[in-house]
Scaffold this motif. Sequence first.
Motif, short mmCIF file in Angstrom:
data_model
loop_
_atom_site.label_atom_id
_atom_site.label_comp_id
_atom_site.label_asym_id
_atom_site.label_seq_id
_atom_site.Cartn_x
_atom_site.Cartn_y
_atom_site.Cartn_z
N ASP A 68 29.99 36.00 45.37
CA ASP A 68 28.78 35.58 46.07
C ASP A 68 27.50 35.89 45.30
O ASP A 68 26.42 35.89 45.86
N LEU A 69 27.63 36.09 43.99
CA LEU A 69 26.47 36.34 43.14
C LEU A 69 26.22 35.10 42.28
O LEU A 69 27.05 34.73 41.44
N PRO A 70 25.10 34.39 42.51
CA PRO A 70 24.83 33.18 41.74
C PRO A 70 24.49 33.49 40.29
O PRO A 70 23.92 34.53 39.97
N VAL A 71 24.87 32.57 39.41
CA VAL A 71 24.49 32.65 38.00
C VAL A 71 23.15 31.91 37.88
O VAL A 71 23.05 30.74 38.24
N ALA A 72 22.13 32.61 37.42
CA ALA A 72 20.81 32.00 37.29
C ALA A 72 20.86 30.80 36.36
O ALA A 72 21.61 30.78 35.37
N ASP A 73 20.05 29.80 36.67
CA ASP A 73 19.97 28.60 35.86
C ASP A 73 19.63 28.98 34.42
O ASP A 73 18.72 29.78 34.18
N GLY A 74 20.37 28.43 33.47
CA GLY A 74 20.14 28.73 32.06
C GLY A 74 21.02 29.83 31.52
O GLY A 74 21.09 30.04 30.31
N LEU A 75 21.73 30.55 32.41
CA LEU A 75 22.65 31.58 31.97
C LEU A 75 24.08 31.05 31.99
O LEU A 75 24.42 30.17 32.78
N THR A 76 24.91 31.63 31.14
CA THR A 76 26.33 31.33 31.10
C THR A 76 27.09 32.64 31.26
O THR A 76 26.83 33.60 30.52
N GLU A 77 28.00 32.68 32.23
CA GLU A 77 28.80 33.88 32.45
C GLU A 77 29.71 34.12 31.24
O GLU A 77 30.31 33.19 30.71
N GLN A 78 29.82 35.37 30.84
CA GLN A 78 30.74 35.78 29.79
C GLN A 78 31.98 36.37 30.47
O GLN A 78 32.13 37.58 30.58
N LYS A 79 32.85 35.48 30.93
CA LYS A 79 34.00 35.88 31.76
C LYS A 79 34.92 36.86 31.06
O LYS A 79 35.49 37.74 31.71
N ASP A 80 35.06 36.76 29.75
CA ASP A 80 35.96 37.64 29.01
C ASP A 80 35.47 39.08 28.95
O ASP A 80 36.24 39.98 28.62
N LYS A 81 34.23 39.33 29.32
CA LYS A 81 33.69 40.69 29.29
C LYS A 81 33.67 41.36 30.67
O LYS A 81 33.35 42.53 30.78
N SER A 82 33.99 40.62 31.71
CA SER A 82 33.95 41.17 33.07
C SER A 82 35.08 42.18 33.30
O SER A 82 36.16 42.04 32.73
N THR A 83 34.77 43.19 34.11
CA THR A 83 35.79 44.16 34.51
C THR A 83 35.69 44.38 36.01
O THR A 83 34.60 44.35 36.58
N VAL A 84 36.84 44.59 36.64
CA VAL A 84 36.89 44.85 38.07
C VAL A 84 37.83 46.04 38.30
O VAL A 84 38.97 46.02 37.84
N PHE A 85 37.32 47.05 39.00
CA PHE A 85 38.13 48.20 39.38
C PHE A 85 38.08 48.34 40.89
O PHE A 85 37.00 48.34 41.48
N ASP A 86 39.24 48.45 41.50
CA ASP A 86 39.31 48.74 42.93
C ASP A 86 39.63 50.22 43.06
O ASP A 86 40.71 50.67 42.66
#
Length: 121
Positions: free
Chosen positions: A29-47
């Motif tokens: 639910d976090l929008p990517v600001a216009d002009g930005l590109t997500e760097q999906k390979d750098k994301s980390t998620v810890f539960d």
Amino acid sequence: MRALLVAVILTLGLGAPAWATEYFSAIADLPVADGLTEQKDKSTVFDAPLGRIVTAYATGMVEADDVRDFYDDALPSLGWEKTGEGTFHRKAETLKIDVFGGQGGSPVNVSFTLSAESQPQ
């Protein structure tokens, strides 16, 4: 399920800025600001037992102030309360947004850190 519902609502344009068309894969639910590109390979998620910890990154050829303004405007309609420069609070989570570069024609790099707040013992 809740994240899916929020994503559907945001996609329909209810509660999100019209210019937000993409959302982070790690923070639905976090929008990517216009002009930005997500760097999906750098994301980390810890539960963790106290909640999730997520880091996400984006880059683009936009001004740093435009990125800051976008999130300052967009996040309150998504239930986030601004608590400081680049820091937002919602329920038991904190979102920290750090913006680097993006001045004088250089690319902007943005890091997003979502973390659960510690509960007092």
